[in-house]
Design a protein around this motif. Structure first.
Motif, PDB file in Angstrom:
ATOM      1  N   MET A   1       0.852  -1.190   0.000  1.00  0.00           N
ATOM      2  CA  MET A   1       0.000   0.000   0.000  1.00  0.00           C
ATOM      3  C   MET A   1       0.889   1.242   0.000  1.00  0.00           C
ATOM      4  SD  MET A   1      -3.250   1.063   0.193  1.00  0.00           S
ATOM      5  CE  MET A   1      -4.213  -0.285   0.828  1.00  0.00           C
ATOM      6  N   LEU A   2       0.790   2.021  -1.070  1.00  0.00           N
ATOM      7  CA  LEU A   2       1.593   3.236  -1.170  1.00  0.00           C
ATOM      8  C   LEU A   2       1.045   4.323  -0.254  1.00  0.00           C
ATOM      9  CD1 LEU A   2       2.161   3.585  -5.034  1.00  0.00           C
ATOM     10  CD2 LEU A   2       3.746   2.678  -3.319  1.00  0.00           C
ATOM     11  N   ARG A   3       1.957   5.056   0.368  1.00  0.00           N
ATOM     12  CA  ARG A   3       1.606   6.190   1.224  1.00  0.00           C
ATOM     13  C   ARG A   3       1.776   7.467   0.404  1.00  0.00           C
ATOM     14  NH1 ARG A   3       1.808   5.414   6.701  1.00  0.00           N
ATOM     15  NH2 ARG A   3       2.770   7.462   7.053  1.00  0.00           N
ATOM     16  N   LEU A   4       0.700   8.267   0.339  1.00  0.00           N
ATOM     17  CA  LEU A   4       0.712   9.490  -0.458  1.00  0.00           C
ATOM     18  C   LEU A   4       0.597  10.717   0.441  1.00  0.00           C
ATOM     19  CD1 LEU A   4      -1.972   8.513  -3.155  1.00  0.00           C
ATOM     20  CD2 LEU A   4       0.453   7.893  -3.122  1.00  0.00           C
ATOM     21  N   VAL A   5       1.396  11.740   0.152  1.00  0.00           N
ATOM     22  CA  VAL A   5       1.176  13.078   0.692  1.00  0.00           C
ATOM     23  C   VAL A   5       0.817  13.955  -0.493  1.00  0.00           C
ATOM     24  CG1 VAL A   5       2.251  15.108   1.740  1.00  0.00           C
ATOM     25  CG2 VAL A   5       2.670  12.856   2.715  1.00  0.00           C
ATOM     26  N   VAL A   6      -0.259  14.735  -0.359  1.00  0.00           N
ATOM     27  CA  VAL A   6      -0.739  15.592  -1.438  1.00  0.00           C
ATOM     28  C   VAL A   6      -0.554  17.043  -1.020  1.00  0.00           C
ATOM     29  CG1 VAL A   6      -2.691  16.165  -2.928  1.00  0.00           C
ATOM     30  CG2 VAL A   6      -2.444  13.831  -2.057  1.00  0.00           C
ATOM     31  N   LEU A   7       0.005  17.861  -1.919  1.00  0.00           N
ATOM     32  CA  LEU A   7       0.227  19.281  -1.641  1.00  0.00           C
ATOM     33  C   LEU A   7      -0.677  20.132  -2.533  1.00  0.00           C
ATOM     34  CD1 LEU A   7       4.141  19.363  -1.394  1.00  0.00           C
ATOM     35  CD2 LEU A   7       2.463  19.133   0.463  1.00  0.00           C
ATOM     36  N   ILE A   8      -1.373  21.082  -1.915  1.00  0.00           N
ATOM     37  CA  ILE A   8      -2.359  21.904  -2.617  1.00  0.00           C
ATOM     38  C   ILE A   8      -2.155  23.386  -2.295  1.00  0.00           C
ATOM     39  CG2 ILE A   8      -4.060  20.026  -2.550  1.00  0.00           C
ATOM     40  CD1 ILE A   8      -5.560  21.660  -0.381  1.00  0.00           C
TER      41      ILE A   8
ATOM     42  N   PRO B   1       6.225   9.342   3.108  1.00  0.00           N
ATOM     43  CA  PRO B   1       5.438   8.971   1.926  1.00  0.00           C
ATOM     44  C   PRO B   1       6.253   8.221   0.885  1.00  0.00           C
ATOM     45  CG  PRO B   1       6.127  11.252   1.749  1.00  0.00           C
ATOM     46  CD  PRO B   1       6.596  10.767   3.102  1.00  0.00           C
ATOM     47  N   ASP B   2       5.569   7.381   0.129  1.00  0.00           N
ATOM     48  CA  ASP B   2       6.160   6.760  -1.048  1.00  0.00           C
ATOM     49  C   ASP B   2       6.103   7.721  -2.231  1.00  0.00           C
ATOM     50  OD1 ASP B   2       6.633   4.008   0.027  1.00  0.00           O
ATOM     51  OD2 ASP B   2       4.455   4.123   0.296  1.00  0.00           O
TER      52      ASP B   2
ATOM     53  N   ALA C   1      -1.535  12.282   4.379  1.00  0.00           N
ATOM     54  CA  ALA C   1      -1.587  13.681   4.806  1.00  0.00           C
ATOM     55  C   ALA C   1      -1.762  14.587   3.599  1.00  0.00           C
ATOM     56  CB  ALA C   1      -0.325  14.067   5.567  1.00  0.00           C
ATOM     57  N   VAL C   2      -2.370  15.747   3.868  1.00  0.00           N
ATOM     58  CA  VAL C   2      -2.534  16.792   2.860  1.00  0.00           C
ATOM     59  C   VAL C   2      -1.856  18.047   3.401  1.00  0.00           C
ATOM     60  CG1 VAL C   2      -4.173  18.254   1.616  1.00  0.00           C
ATOM     61  CG2 VAL C   2      -4.710  15.838   2.041  1.00  0.00           C
ATOM     62  N   GLY C   3      -0.993  18.641   2.583  1.00  0.00           N
ATOM     63  CA  GLY C   3      -0.308  19.864   2.984  1.00  0.00           C
ATOM     64  C   GLY C   3      -0.650  21.009   2.056  1.00  0.00           C
ATOM     65  N   ALA C   4      -0.488  22.229   2.557  1.00  0.00           N
ATOM     66  CA  ALA C   4      -0.780  23.419   1.759  1.00  0.00           C
ATOM     67  C   ALA C   4       0.218  24.525   2.092  1.00  0.00           C
ATOM     68  CB  ALA C   4      -2.211  23.898   2.020  1.00  0.00           C
TER      69      ALA C   4
END
Length: 195
Positions: free
Chosen positions: A1-8, A80-81, A33-36
């Motif tokens: 299971m890939l770990r994703l961090v998303v930046l917006i 994150p991956d 996690a989601v970062g901004a």
């Protein structure tokens, strides 16, 4: 299971689509996690899906490099991956790209290398293009110039406005991104080989 961090930076409509895709138990990734770079409206989607979020406000740092250091530190907490840029409207400093690549991905609303930059949809219309597209790339030091992992053509229709065309591109971007993530998880895309 890939770990994703998303930046917006903004409303996070593509983020919301990715969070919904990751809710599927058969999808081999989840957003940890989601970062901004600001108090972005899209952070509400992280809350809705029970995902942690963080803000590293660009304006609180004296230099772009110092902000970049803080972004890397905030991202790496989550191990994150992949780090997905999903409407992050700020260029990452080179050392951040070096730190996170090749696992740093971005979607772009054009058939790269055509129409790079922040106004790809407007540029396609201004050029009188009959086709544009959507792409998923590995981020490098250039402007939307990294290795292309997936892309698809989309017709420009007579009378298209920037808004209408962009709304037709977004679902393709979302599907391509989910497909790329799936292929990475299954070993069908080797990011080191692709860079």
């Amino acid at each position: 299971m890939l770990r994703l961090v998303v930046l917006i930076s903004g409303g996070g409509s593509n983020l919301r689509a990715l969070l919904a895709r990751c809710d599927d138990p058969d999808f081999p990734a989840h957003v940890v996690a989601v970062g901004a770079d600001r108090e972005a409206d899209g952070l509400v989607h992280a809350d809705e899906f029970g995902v942690s979020s963080f803000v590293v406000p660009f304006t609180q740092y004296e230099t772009r490099e110092a902000w970049g250091d803080a972004i890397v530190e905030a991202v790496q907490v989550w191990s994150p991956d992949l780090v997905i840029l999903s409407g992050l409207m700020r260029l990452l400093p080179p050392h951040v790209v070096d730190e996170l690549t090749p696992g740093l991905l971005n979607t772009h609303p054009a058939y790269l290398p055509e129409f790079p930059g922040a106004h790809a949809v407007r540029d396609a219309l201004a050029a009188g293009a009959t086709e544009t597209g959507a792409s998923v790339i590995i981020v490098d030091h250039g402007t939307d110039s990294g290795p292309i992992l997936a892309r698809e053509r989309i017709a420009v229709l007579p009378g298209d406005t920037e808004g209408a065309l962009h709304e037709r591109i977004k679902p393709v971007e979302r599907r391509l991104l989910a497909d790329v993530i799936q292929r990475i998880a299954e070993g069908r895309i080797d990011l080191e080989a692709a860079r």
